[in-house]
Scaffold this motif. Structure first.
Motif, PDB file in Angstrom:
ATOM      1  N   LEU A  12       1.246  -1.676   0.128  1.00  0.00           N
ATOM      2  CA  LEU A  12      -0.490   0.188   0.103  1.00  0.00           C
ATOM      3  C   LEU A  12       0.826   1.008  -0.569  1.00  0.00           C
ATOM      4  O   LEU A  12       0.715   2.173  -0.769  1.00  0.00           O
ATOM      5  N   HIS A  13       1.864   1.716   1.481  1.00  0.00           N
ATOM      6  CA  HIS A  13       2.704   2.680   1.053  1.00  0.00           C
ATOM      7  C   HIS A  13       3.377   2.275  -0.615  1.00  0.00           C
ATOM      8  O   HIS A  13       3.566   4.137  -1.210  1.00  0.00           O
ATOM      9  N   LEU A  14       4.151   1.059  -0.825  1.00  0.00           N
ATOM     10  CA  LEU A  14       4.576   1.551  -1.725  1.00  0.00           C
ATOM     11  C   LEU A  14       3.845   1.988  -3.270  1.00  0.00           C
ATOM     12  O   LEU A  14       3.655   2.970  -4.140  1.00  0.00           O
ATOM     13  N   ARG A  15       2.888   1.544  -3.365  1.00  0.00           N
ATOM     14  CA  ARG A  15       1.914   1.951  -4.568  1.00  0.00           C
ATOM     15  C   ARG A  15       1.281   3.592  -4.326  1.00  0.00           C
ATOM     16  O   ARG A  15       1.096   4.326  -5.983  1.00  0.00           O
ATOM     17  N   THR A  16       0.911   3.933  -3.160  1.00  0.00           N
ATOM     18  CA  THR A  16       0.360   5.679  -2.885  1.00  0.00           C
ATOM     19  C   THR A  16       1.791   6.105  -3.696  1.00  0.00           C
ATOM     20  O   THR A  16       1.782   7.600  -3.929  1.00  0.00           O
ATOM     21  N   GLY A  22      -5.534   3.602  -7.752  1.00  0.00           N
ATOM     22  CA  GLY A  22      -6.543   3.065  -7.637  1.00  0.00           C
ATOM     23  C   GLY A  22      -5.799   1.664  -6.866  1.00  0.00           C
ATOM     24  O   GLY A  22      -6.967   0.828  -6.535  1.00  0.00           O
ATOM     25  N   ALA A  23      -4.918   1.228  -7.859  1.00  0.00           N
ATOM     26  CA  ALA A  23      -4.297  -0.068  -7.080  1.00  0.00           C
ATOM     27  C   ALA A  23      -4.185  -0.119  -5.759  1.00  0.00           C
ATOM     28  O   ALA A  23      -3.938  -1.053  -4.804  1.00  0.00           O
ATOM     29  N   ALA A  24      -3.446   1.074  -4.921  1.00  0.00           N
ATOM     30  CA  ALA A  24      -3.291   2.133  -3.628  1.00  0.00           C
ATOM     31  C   ALA A  24      -4.792   1.850  -3.027  1.00  0.00           C
ATOM     32  O   ALA A  24      -5.249   0.919  -1.646  1.00  0.00           O
ATOM     33  N   LYS A  25      -5.544   1.684  -3.049  1.00  0.00           N
ATOM     34  CA  LYS A  25      -7.371   1.760  -2.955  1.00  0.00           C
ATOM     35  C   LYS A  25      -7.688  -0.021  -3.060  1.00  0.00           C
ATOM     36  O   LYS A  25      -7.846  -0.365  -1.628  1.00  0.00           O
ATOM     37  N   GLY A  53      -2.244   4.340   9.468  1.00  0.00           N
ATOM     38  CA  GLY A  53      -1.448   5.404   8.933  1.00  0.00           C
ATOM     39  C   GLY A  53      -1.265   5.217   7.746  1.00  0.00           C
ATOM     40  O   GLY A  53      -0.954   6.644   6.775  1.00  0.00           O
ATOM     41  N   GLU A  54      -0.841   3.977   7.007  1.00  0.00           N
ATOM     42  CA  GLU A  54      -0.830   4.102   5.281  1.00  0.00           C
ATOM     43  C   GLU A  54      -2.172   4.792   4.687  1.00  0.00           C
ATOM     44  O   GLU A  54      -1.594   5.400   3.396  1.00  0.00           O
ATOM     45  N   LYS A  55      -3.775   5.146   5.336  1.00  0.00           N
ATOM     46  CA  LYS A  55      -4.564   5.156   4.104  1.00  0.00           C
ATOM     47  C   LYS A  55      -3.920   6.935   4.437  1.00  0.00           C
ATOM     48  O   LYS A  55      -4.983   7.173   3.854  1.00  0.00           O
ATOM     49  N   CYS A  56      -3.716   7.362   5.626  1.00  0.00           N
ATOM     50  CA  CYS A  56      -3.849   8.716   5.837  1.00  0.00           C
ATOM     51  C   CYS A  56      -2.876   8.837   4.883  1.00  0.00           C
ATOM     52  O   CYS A  56      -3.153  10.615   3.856  1.00  0.00           O
ATOM     53  N   ALA A  61      -1.958  11.991  -0.313  1.00  0.00           N
ATOM     54  CA  ALA A  61      -1.528  11.848  -1.216  1.00  0.00           C
ATOM     55  C   ALA A  61      -2.250  12.291  -2.467  1.00  0.00           C
ATOM     56  O   ALA A  61      -2.380  13.737  -3.720  1.00  0.00           O
ATOM     57  N   LEU A  62      -3.898  11.713  -2.246  1.00  0.00           N
ATOM     58  CA  LEU A  62      -4.945  11.889  -3.629  1.00  0.00           C
ATOM     59  C   LEU A  62      -5.934  13.563  -3.291  1.00  0.00           C
ATOM     60  O   LEU A  62      -6.313  13.912  -4.599  1.00  0.00           O
ATOM     61  N   SER A  63      -5.732  13.743  -2.496  1.00  0.00           N
ATOM     62  CA  SER A  63      -5.961  15.254  -2.355  1.00  0.00           C
ATOM     63  C   SER A  63      -5.371  16.201  -2.842  1.00  0.00           C
ATOM     64  O   SER A  63      -5.187  16.765  -3.208  1.00  0.00           O
TER      65      SER A  63
END
Length: 73
Positions: A12-16, A22-25, A53-56, A61-63
């Motif tokens: 998740l961290h790497l994809r973000t 999309g893949a991170a979600k 924490g990774e979701k945050c 990053a999305l915003s």
């Protein structure tokens, strides 16, 4: 199973970080499913702080990403 949970948190961290939002979600959803399976099958307590924490990080990053896209167009 714990290894898989930690691996998907790292994924998740790497994809973000690589703007694969999309893949991170999808990875976040999969990690949540893994965590719920782990807690229901075992008496293991999982620290969800890493995942949240990774979701945050993903949401932050999305915003920024969406704001930049709006400014460009």
């Amino acid at each position: 199973m714990v290894f898989i949970f930690l691996y998907t948190c790292r994924l998740l961290h790497l994809r973000t970080a690589n703007c694969k939002f999309g893949a991170a979600k999808d990875t976040f959803r999969e990690t949540m499913e893994i965590a719920s399976k782990m807690t229901s099958k075992t008496e293991l307590d999982i620290s969800m702080a890493v995942l949240y924490g990774e979701k945050c990080g993903l949401l932050f990053a999305l915003s920024d990403y969406e704001e930049v896209i709006v400014q460009i167009t």
